[in-house]
Design a protein around this motif. Structure first.
Motif, mmCIF file in Angstrom:
data_model
loop_
_atom_site.group_PDB
_atom_site.id
_atom_site.type_symbol
_atom_site.label_atom_id
_atom_site.label_comp_id
_atom_site.label_asym_id
_atom_site.label_seq_id
_atom_site.Cartn_x
_atom_site.Cartn_y
_atom_site.Cartn_z
ATOM 1 N N ILE A 2 0.787 -1.138 0.073
ATOM 2 C CA ILE A 2 -0.034 0.096 -0.051
ATOM 3 C C ILE A 2 0.704 1.312 -0.130
ATOM 4 N N THR A 3 0.623 2.099 -0.908
ATOM 5 C CA THR A 3 1.329 3.475 -1.119
ATOM 6 C C THR A 3 0.265 4.562 -0.783
ATOM 7 N N ARG A 4 0.822 5.781 -0.477
ATOM 8 C CA ARG A 4 0.049 6.772 -0.639
ATOM 9 C C ARG A 4 -0.735 7.029 -1.930
ATOM 10 N N ARG A 5 -0.198 6.671 -2.982
ATOM 11 C CA ARG A 5 -1.063 6.860 -4.141
ATOM 12 C C ARG A 5 -1.968 6.031 -4.331
ATOM 13 N N SER A 6 -1.903 4.632 -3.861
ATOM 14 C CA SER A 6 -3.070 3.672 -4.002
ATOM 15 C C SER A 6 -4.055 4.121 -2.803
ATOM 16 N N LEU A 7 -3.564 4.676 -1.762
ATOM 17 C CA LEU A 7 -4.422 5.054 -0.604
ATOM 18 C C LEU A 7 -5.322 6.055 -1.157
ATOM 19 N N LEU A 8 -4.741 7.092 -1.471
ATOM 20 C CA LEU A 8 -5.736 8.301 -2.231
ATOM 21 C C LEU A 8 -6.730 7.710 -3.189
ATOM 22 N N SER A 50 4.454 14.521 -13.685
ATOM 23 C CA SER A 50 3.439 15.007 -12.633
ATOM 24 C C SER A 50 3.932 15.635 -11.298
ATOM 25 N N LEU A 51 3.711 16.811 -11.062
ATOM 26 C CA LEU A 51 3.741 17.346 -9.778
ATOM 27 C C LEU A 51 3.231 16.751 -8.647
ATOM 28 N N VAL A 52 1.964 16.308 -8.797
ATOM 29 C CA VAL A 52 1.006 15.855 -7.900
ATOM 30 C C VAL A 52 1.785 14.270 -7.736
ATOM 31 N N ASP A 53 2.041 13.464 -8.577
ATOM 32 C CA ASP A 53 2.595 12.206 -8.466
ATOM 33 C C ASP A 53 4.090 12.311 -8.012
ATOM 34 N N GLN A 54 4.587 13.516 -8.213
ATOM 35 C CA GLN A 54 6.037 13.520 -7.280
ATOM 36 C C GLN A 54 5.945 13.658 -5.724
ATOM 37 N N LEU A 55 5.017 14.468 -5.576
ATOM 38 C CA LEU A 55 4.609 14.677 -4.048
ATOM 39 C C LEU A 55 4.081 13.467 -3.336
ATOM 40 N N ALA A 83 -0.821 23.278 -3.549
ATOM 41 C CA ALA A 83 -1.338 23.442 -2.003
ATOM 42 C C ALA A 83 -2.511 22.459 -1.611
ATOM 43 N N ARG A 84 -3.014 22.085 -2.605
ATOM 44 C CA ARG A 84 -4.223 21.229 -2.261
ATOM 45 C C ARG A 84 -3.649 19.711 -1.953
ATOM 46 N N THR A 85 -2.645 19.311 -2.776
ATOM 47 C CA THR A 85 -2.081 18.065 -2.679
ATOM 48 C C THR A 85 -1.241 18.022 -1.310
ATOM 49 N N LEU A 86 -0.460 18.972 -0.964
ATOM 50 C CA LEU A 86 0.368 19.112 0.091
ATOM 51 C C LEU A 86 -0.685 18.841 1.428
ATOM 52 N N GLN A 87 -1.786 19.490 1.498
ATOM 53 C CA GLN A 87 -2.846 19.388 2.486
ATOM 54 C C GLN A 87 -3.340 17.896 2.644
ATOM 55 N N GLN A 88 -3.581 17.370 1.344
ATOM 56 C CA GLN A 88 -4.017 15.871 1.486
ATOM 57 C C GLN A 88 -3.127 14.825 2.147
ATOM 58 N N LEU A 89 -1.809 15.301 1.859
ATOM 59 C CA LEU A 89 -0.706 14.309 2.304
ATOM 60 C C LEU A 89 -0.138 14.555 3.328
ATOM 61 N N GLY A 90 -0.386 15.766 4.141
ATOM 62 C CA GLY A 90 0.095 16.211 5.330
ATOM 63 C C GLY A 90 1.467 16.740 5.184
ATOM 64 N N MET A 91 1.818 17.257 4.224
ATOM 65 C CA MET A 91 3.057 17.944 3.875
ATOM 66 C C MET A 91 3.006 19.396 3.892
ATOM 67 N N SER A 92 4.018 20.108 3.871
ATOM 68 C CA SER A 92 4.148 21.348 3.807
ATOM 69 C C SER A 92 5.217 22.122 2.852
ATOM 70 N N LEU A 93 5.034 23.433 2.665
ATOM 71 C CA LEU A 93 5.972 23.868 1.735
ATOM 72 C C LEU A 93 7.059 24.600 2.511
ATOM 73 N N VAL A 133 -0.272 29.010 -1.035
ATOM 74 C CA VAL A 133 0.360 27.911 -0.763
ATOM 75 C C VAL A 133 0.726 27.526 0.459
ATOM 76 N N ASN A 134 0.421 28.387 1.661
ATOM 77 C CA ASN A 134 0.484 28.149 2.992
ATOM 78 C C ASN A 134 1.950 27.938 3.315
ATOM 79 N N ALA A 135 2.739 28.994 2.669
ATOM 80 C CA ALA A 135 4.354 28.897 3.071
ATOM 81 C C ALA A 135 4.805 30.048 4.078
#
Length: 303
Positions: A2-8, A50-55, A83-93, A133-135
Motif C-alpha cells: 500500500i502506497t499513498r498513491r493507492s491510498l488516495l 506530474s507534480l502531484v505524483d512527485q509529491l 497546495a491542495r495536494t500538500l494538505q491531502q498528504l500532510g506535507m508543507s512547503l 500555498v501556505n508557505a
C-alpha cells in the motif's frame, strides 16, 4: 504494497461505500527525525513529470516538506493544485524565491531611489503566493557588487532595501532568508558572517539567514564553527555536497557530524528547521534517486 498513491485512490472509492478511509491508512516507510525537503524534479525517474505524483512519491518515502524555488513563476491554478495536494498528504512547503524581475541583480547594492519600492512590490506579490500555498519562508539573494561603491556603502544600501521588505513580511508572520552564494565571485553576499551582520542590522524576525552548506563550504569552509557563530540568525538550512552538488556522502562534507551537531543544538535551544535538499540527481535515474534517499535514511538512523 500500500502506497499513498493507492491510498488516495482507495479513499475515493471507499467514501461512496460509507467506509472510514482512515481504516486503510498505511504509515510511510520511515519517519525522518529532521524536516528534509526534496524539490520538484528530484525523483522524476520514480514518480514521473506530474507534480502531484512527485509529491505522492515523496510522501511515500517519508518526506513531509517540499521546496520549490520557482513557485512564483507557476500559474495560480498550479499553485492551488500543489497546495491542495500538500494538505491531502500532510506535507508543507519550504522556501520559494522572491521573484523580483527586471534588473534584480542591481536592486540592493546601488542605492537607487527606486530600489526600496521595487523590492517592496516584489514582497507584496510573494505574500500573495505564500498565502495561496501556505508557505512561510522565502529566499532572497541580494544581487551583485556595485563596483563603483565601497563595500560599506553597498552594505548600508542592502540593509535599507531589506527593511522595506520586512515591513511587509512582519505583518504576515513571514520570513525572508538571505542566501550567500558561491555561483559567481561577482555576487555581493558570500559568507555566513556577512549575512549575520546584515540580519543583525535589519533587526527583524522577518529577516534571517539561509545557511546553504553547499555554497558556504566553497566560500568559507568551517561549517560547524560558522553554524555556532551565526546560530541566532539562521532561519533555514540547505544541503549539497562539494564538489558536484549532489546528496550527502558524495563529496567532502562530513554531513553525519554536521547533522549530529545541528540536532544537538536544536534540542538544547528548542528550535526547529527545514533542511532543503537543493542538489542533484539532475537527470532522471532511479539508481541515483534511490542513493539520494538512502543517504538521508542513513543520516536519520545515526541521529
Amino acid at each position: 504494497m500500500i502506497t499513498r498513491r493507492s491510498l488516495l485512490h482507495t479513499t475515493l472509492s471507499t467514501a461512496a461505500l460509507g467506509v472510514t478511509p482512515a481504516l486503510f491508512a498505511a504509515p510511510p516507510k520511515r519517519k525522518f527525525k529532521l524536516k528534509f525537503a526534496p524539490h520538484f524534479g528530484q525523483f522524476v525517474a520514480h514518480a514521473g513529470e506530474s507534480l502531484v505524483d512527485q509529491l505522492k512519491f515523496m510522501a511515500d518515502e517519508g518526506f513531509t516538506v517540499v521546496e520549490d524555488n520557482g513557485m512564483m513563476e507557476r500559474s495560480t491554478a498550479t499553485q492551488e493544485t500543489i497546495a491542495r495536494t500538500l494538505q491531502q498528504l500532510g506535507m508543507s512547503l519550504g522556501v520559494f524565491v522572491v521573484a523580483v524581475g527586471g534588473n534584480e541583480n542591481k536592486l540592493f547594492t546601488t542605492g537607487h531611489e527606486d530600489n526600496r519600492r521595487n523590492f517592496a512590490k516584489a514582497c507584496e506579490a510573494a505574500v500573495a503566493v505564500a498565502k495561496r500555498v501556505n508557505a512561510r519562508w522565502m529566499t532572497v539573494v541580494p544581487g551583485v557588487f556595485e563596483r563603483k561603491l565601497p563595500i560599506g556603502i553597498q552594505t548600508a544600501n542592502t540593509i535599507d532595501v531589506l527593511r522595506a521588505g520586512v515591513e511587509i513580511f512582519e505583518r504576515e508572520n513571514l520570513v525572508m532568508v538571505l542566501e550567500p552564494l558561491a555561483d559567481s565571485p561577482d555576487l555581493f553576499l558570500r559568507t555566513a558572517d556577512q549575512a549575520y551582520a546584515i540580519c543583525r542590522a535589519v533587526n527583524s524576525p522577518a529577516c534571517k539567514i539561509l545557511f546553504d552548506m553547499y555554497h558556504l563550504q566553497q566560500n568559507q569552509g568551517s561549517i560547524v564553527a560558522s553554524i555556532d557563530q551565526t546560530w541566532s540568525e539562521i532561519g533555514y538550512f540547505q544541503i549539497g555536497d562539494v564538489p558536484g552538488r549532489l546528496w550527502p556522502g558524495t563529496g567532502e562534507i562530513n554531513y553525519g557530524n554536521v547533522f549530529k551537531h545541528i540536532s544537538t543544538k536544536m534540542r538544547e535551544s528548542g528550535r526547529d528547521f527545514i533542511f532543503g535538499m537543493e542538489h542533484g540527481p539532475w537527470q532522471p535515474n532511479k539508481q541515483n534517486e534511490r542513493a539520494c534517499i538512502d543517504s538521508y535514511a542513513a543520516i536519520n538512523a545515526a541521529l
